[in-house]
Design an enzyme around this catalytic site. Structure first.
Site, PDB file in Angstrom:
ATOM      1  N   SER A   1       4.119 -10.622  -1.083  1.00  0.00           N
ATOM      2  CA  SER A   1       5.521 -10.222  -0.946  1.00  0.00           C
ATOM      3  C   SER A   1       6.413 -11.269  -0.263  1.00  0.00           C
ATOM      4  O   SER A   1       5.964 -12.345   0.141  1.00  0.00           O
ATOM      5  CB  SER A   1       5.630  -8.901  -0.170  1.00  0.00           C
ATOM      6  OG  SER A   1       5.549  -9.109   1.225  1.00  0.00           O
TER       7      SER A   1
ATOM      8  N   HIS B   1       0.035 -15.639  -9.560  1.00  0.00           N
ATOM      9  CA  HIS B   1       1.433 -15.802  -9.172  1.00  0.00           C
ATOM     10  C   HIS B   1       1.766 -17.236  -8.791  1.00  0.00           C
ATOM     11  O   HIS B   1       2.923 -17.648  -8.838  1.00  0.00           O
ATOM     12  CB  HIS B   1       1.765 -14.895  -7.983  1.00  0.00           C
ATOM     13  CG  HIS B   1       1.750 -13.443  -8.330  1.00  0.00           C
ATOM     14  ND1 HIS B   1       1.797 -12.456  -7.379  1.00  0.00           N
ATOM     15  CD2 HIS B   1       1.698 -12.815  -9.537  1.00  0.00           C
ATOM     16  CE1 HIS B   1       1.772 -11.263  -7.979  1.00  0.00           C
ATOM     17  NE2 HIS B   1       1.709 -11.464  -9.278  1.00  0.00           N
TER      18      HIS B   1
ATOM     19  N   ARG C   1       5.224 -21.939  -3.965  1.00  0.00           N
ATOM     20  CA  ARG C   1       4.918 -21.035  -5.083  1.00  0.00           C
ATOM     21  C   ARG C   1       5.080 -21.848  -6.366  1.00  0.00           C
ATOM     22  O   ARG C   1       6.180 -21.924  -6.921  1.00  0.00           O
ATOM     23  CB  ARG C   1       5.845 -19.822  -5.064  1.00  0.00           C
ATOM     24  CG  ARG C   1       5.536 -18.756  -6.130  1.00  0.00           C
ATOM     25  CD  ARG C   1       6.535 -17.623  -6.033  1.00  0.00           C
ATOM     26  NE  ARG C   1       6.398 -16.618  -7.074  1.00  0.00           N
ATOM     27  CZ  ARG C   1       5.758 -15.463  -6.925  1.00  0.00           C
ATOM     28  NH1 ARG C   1       5.176 -15.174  -5.767  1.00  0.00           N
ATOM     29  NH2 ARG C   1       5.705 -14.577  -7.911  1.00  0.00           N
TER      30      ARG C   1
ATOM     31  N   ASP D   1      12.549 -10.647  -6.618  1.00  0.00           N
ATOM     32  CA  ASP D   1      11.409 -11.164  -5.859  1.00  0.00           C
ATOM     33  C   ASP D   1      11.796 -12.280  -4.891  1.00  0.00           C
ATOM     34  O   ASP D   1      10.938 -12.720  -4.113  1.00  0.00           O
ATOM     35  CB  ASP D   1      10.333 -11.692  -6.812  1.00  0.00           C
ATOM     36  CG  ASP D   1       9.534 -10.582  -7.466  1.00  0.00           C
ATOM     37  OD1 ASP D   1       9.398  -9.516  -6.843  1.00  0.00           O
ATOM     38  OD2 ASP D   1       9.051 -10.777  -8.593  1.00  0.00           O
TER      39      ASP D   1
ATOM     40  N   ILE E   1       9.272  -1.984  -3.562  1.00  0.00           N
ATOM     41  CA  ILE E   1       8.050  -2.405  -2.874  1.00  0.00           C
ATOM     42  C   ILE E   1       7.627  -3.738  -3.491  1.00  0.00           C
ATOM     43  O   ILE E   1       7.076  -3.778  -4.597  1.00  0.00           O
ATOM     44  CB  ILE E   1       6.904  -1.379  -2.998  1.00  0.00           C
ATOM     45  CG1 ILE E   1       7.262  -0.078  -2.287  1.00  0.00           C
ATOM     46  CG2 ILE E   1       5.615  -1.953  -2.397  1.00  0.00           C
ATOM     47  CD1 ILE E   1       6.171   0.993  -2.335  1.00  0.00           C
ATOM     48  N   ASP E   2       7.932  -4.803  -2.798  1.00  0.00           N
ATOM     49  CA  ASP E   2       7.523  -6.132  -3.249  1.00  0.00           C
ATOM     50  C   ASP E   2       6.108  -6.387  -2.715  1.00  0.00           C
ATOM     51  O   ASP E   2       5.843  -6.212  -1.529  1.00  0.00           O
ATOM     52  CB  ASP E   2       8.481  -7.184  -2.702  1.00  0.00           C
ATOM     53  CG  ASP E   2       8.150  -8.586  -3.198  1.00  0.00           C
ATOM     54  OD1 ASP E   2       7.609  -8.701  -4.310  1.00  0.00           O
ATOM     55  OD2 ASP E   2       8.427  -9.546  -2.468  1.00  0.00           O
TER      56      ASP E   2
ATOM     57  N   ASP F   1       7.277   3.132  -4.970  1.00  0.00           N
ATOM     58  CA  ASP F   1       8.286   2.317  -5.661  1.00  0.00           C
ATOM     59  C   ASP F   1       9.437   3.187  -6.152  1.00  0.00           C
ATOM     60  O   ASP F   1      10.613   2.869  -5.957  1.00  0.00           O
ATOM     61  CB  ASP F   1       7.658   1.589  -6.847  1.00  0.00           C
ATOM     62  CG  ASP F   1       6.656   0.519  -6.442  1.00  0.00           C
ATOM     63  OD1 ASP F   1       7.060  -0.640  -6.298  1.00  0.00           O
ATOM     64  OD2 ASP F   1       5.474   0.842  -6.272  1.00  0.00           O
TER      65      ASP F   1
ATOM     66  N   LYS G   1       6.463 -13.570   3.214  1.00  0.00           N
ATOM     67  CA  LYS G   1       6.271 -15.026   3.397  1.00  0.00           C
ATOM     68  C   LYS G   1       7.599 -15.678   3.779  1.00  0.00           C
ATOM     69  O   LYS G   1       7.650 -16.535   4.675  1.00  0.00           O
ATOM     70  CB  LYS G   1       5.705 -15.649   2.113  1.00  0.00           C
ATOM     71  CG  LYS G   1       4.310 -15.167   1.753  1.00  0.00           C
ATOM     72  CD  LYS G   1       3.755 -15.887   0.549  1.00  0.00           C
ATOM     73  CE  LYS G   1       4.383 -15.463  -0.751  1.00  0.00           C
ATOM     74  NZ  LYS G   1       4.083 -14.044  -1.135  1.00  0.00           N
TER      75      LYS G   1
ATOM     76  N   THR H   1       3.220  -5.012  -4.537  1.00  0.00           N
ATOM     77  CA  THR H   1       2.575  -3.714  -4.738  1.00  0.00           C
ATOM     78  C   THR H   1       1.057  -3.810  -4.616  1.00  0.00           C
ATOM     79  O   THR H   1       0.410  -2.895  -4.092  1.00  0.00           O
ATOM     80  CB  THR H   1       2.974  -3.117  -6.105  1.00  0.00           C
ATOM     81  OG1 THR H   1       4.399  -3.030  -6.180  1.00  0.00           O
ATOM     82  CG2 THR H   1       2.388  -1.731  -6.289  1.00  0.00           C
TER      83      THR H   1
ATOM     84  N   ASP I   1      14.008  -4.809  -4.870  1.00  0.00           N
ATOM     85  CA  ASP I   1      12.583  -4.601  -5.130  1.00  0.00           C
ATOM     86  C   ASP I   1      12.114  -3.541  -4.137  1.00  0.00           C
ATOM     87  O   ASP I   1      11.979  -3.819  -2.943  1.00  0.00           O
ATOM     88  CB  ASP I   1      11.789  -5.887  -4.942  1.00  0.00           C
ATOM     89  CG  ASP I   1      10.383  -5.786  -5.537  1.00  0.00           C
ATOM     90  OD1 ASP I   1       9.922  -4.642  -5.734  1.00  0.00           O
ATOM     91  OD2 ASP I   1       9.754  -6.824  -5.796  1.00  0.00           O
TER      92      ASP I   1
ATOM     93  N   GLU J   1      13.892  -2.833 -10.058  1.00  0.00           N
ATOM     94  CA  GLU J   1      12.670  -3.130 -10.808  1.00  0.00           C
ATOM     95  C   GLU J   1      12.205  -1.959 -11.657  1.00  0.00           C
ATOM     96  O   GLU J   1      11.579  -2.145 -12.696  1.00  0.00           O
ATOM     97  CB  GLU J   1      11.551  -3.549  -9.851  1.00  0.00           C
ATOM     98  CG  GLU J   1      10.316  -4.037 -10.578  1.00  0.00           C
ATOM     99  CD  GLU J   1       9.256  -4.607  -9.650  1.00  0.00           C
ATOM    100  OE1 GLU J   1       8.290  -5.175 -10.173  1.00  0.00           O
ATOM    101  OE2 GLU J   1       9.395  -4.477  -8.433  1.00  0.00           O
TER     102      GLU J   1
END
Length: 421
Positions: free
Chosen positions: A331, A307, A348, A361, A202-203, A112, A334, A205, A200, A135
């Protein structure tokens, strides 16, 4: 080809000069001299002007190249994300990922920090006045020399093999202090005015740590609107038509046939191309799959129940007549998967009234899905508002689907959520 009277040019100019010399008025002489110079330039243009005219003709005939919106921003984002994925892939394949736990209990890795440093350094090299909402910050690295040195080693090693491409994004970061400064330059508060990048590094993680899907995500917001979006997905198959099923997140790896760079510019469409260690590969246009029977849809959801409400999403799928099991993946991969037609819907739904989605995100994924023929709103059908700050505090949940079926999907979402009130 020279004019047909080229052999007589010196005789022609001599006559003109003699005529001018006989003019009685200095002002007439001056004007005539100017006309003569203009005539000469028209008949025998300099190489530079000839090249300029040739270039103008080329771009006029290739209008889509010459007038493509945000061309430089897109190239910078693509190269920056591509270089950052080289770093994340090296960390992904290692046994130790240097994991820390942040104040909100979410994990952060050396990947990250390193990816954020590389991307922000690239942006600031090309667009020094732009702001970045990132982030991470560098506080932990300043407090931990060994961790800082480990990240620096990764950052120093991440280079594109194409020297010209590497130079366009500023080349290697010059020092450890410059690396820390780059990370901390992701401190923008966001807002509705100006140019702000949402990053981001690393979305997903947790997916990254478990060996599943993750994405390196970057978007340019212009006056609060996602306008350029890039997603680097090292563990997704290159083939846009690859089957999307539950195996997508199980023991993923970035081996042969894997690694995709998705991108979109508002009003210009969406594309995918293979990730590379060098410059950019040729892009292919992508679009969401035509969905005539919604009961045959494949819908994606988050792996983490914290989430997104898996129960509510299952109820929505049932009401839509969908019988296939959902595909759970981490992440913004999708967003990328439905944009290229491997999946159809992304649900979501909120699990907490107090939780606020982060703009980094969603910003890149939203513009890519929209440009691929989809629609994205929150769970109440409201557009996602990226201009408030660092979060989507005026929105709850996210729904993404092809435009043709979106009204039906959002109708059922409201029905399911309304029944709980």
């Amino acid at each position: 080809m020279p004019p047909p009277f080229a052999p007589y040019k010196y005789f022609f100019f001599a006559l003109v000069i003699v005529a001018i010399s006989l003019l009685p008025s200095p002002s007439l002489l001056s004007r005539s001299a100017v006309r003569l110079a203009q005539l000469k330039q028209h008949l025998y243009p300099s190489p530079a002007i000839a090249l300029q005219k040739s270039s103008s003709a080329f771009f006029s005939a290739n209008k889509s190249i010459a007038t493509m919106a945000y061309e430089k921003e897109l190239e910078t984002a693509l190269l920056a994300v591509q270089r950052a994925t080289l770093l994340t892939k090296s960390v992904f394949s290692s046994h130790s990922k240097g994991t820390l736990t942040k104040s909100d209990a979410s994990p952060v890795t050396i990947g990250d920090f390193g990816a954020q440093a590389l991307i922000i350094a690239s942006i600031k090299h090309v667009f020094p006045e732009d702001e970045v909402v990132g982030e991470e910050d560098a506080d932990d690295l300043r407090a931990n020399d060994s961790l800082r040195d480990l990240v620096w080693d990764l950052v120093s090693a991440a280079k594109l093999e194409d020297r010209a491409a590497e130079d366009r994004i500023g080349g290697p970061i010059k020092s450890k202090d410059a690396m820390l400064e780059a990370i901390d330059n992701g401190n923008s508060a966001g807002g509705r005015k100006g140019r702000i990048w949402a990053l981001d590094p690393i979305d997903g993680t947790k997916g990254f740590l478990r060996g599943g899907q993750y994405a390196v995500c970057l978007a340019l917001l212009v006056d609060g609107v996602p306008t350029v979006g890039v997603l680097g997905c090292p563990n997704l198959p290159i083939d846009d038509k690859a089957t999307l099923d539950s195996s997508i997140s199980a023991d993923a790896d970035s081996g042969e046939g894997k690694g995709v760079l998705f991108s979109a510019v508002k009003g210009e469409g969406a594309s995918s191309r293979p990730l590379s260690k060098a410059g950019l590969q040729e892009p292919k246009k992508i679009s969401m799959k035509p969905l005539t029977d919604i009961s045959q849809a494949t819908f994606c959801e988050s792996v983490e129940a914290g989430h997104s409400s898996h129960g509510d999403q299952a109820s929505i799928a049932l009401k839509l007549g969908i019988t296939k099991a959902s595909v759970r993946m981490d992440s913004q991969a999708k967003y990328a998967s439905i944009a290229r037609g491997a999946g159809d819907l992304y649900l979501r739904l909120p699990v907490s009234k107090s939780y606020e989605e982060k703009i980094w995100d969603h910003a890149a994924g939203v513009v890519i899905v929209q440009e691929a023929g989809g629609e994205v709103t929150d769970a109440h059908g409201k557009p996602l508002d990226f201009g408030i700050g660092r979060t989507l505090k005026e929105n709850k949940g996210v729904i993404a689907a092809p435009k043709a079926v979106f009204p039906k999907v959002i109708e059922v979402v409201k029905e399911v959520l309304g029944a709980k009130q």
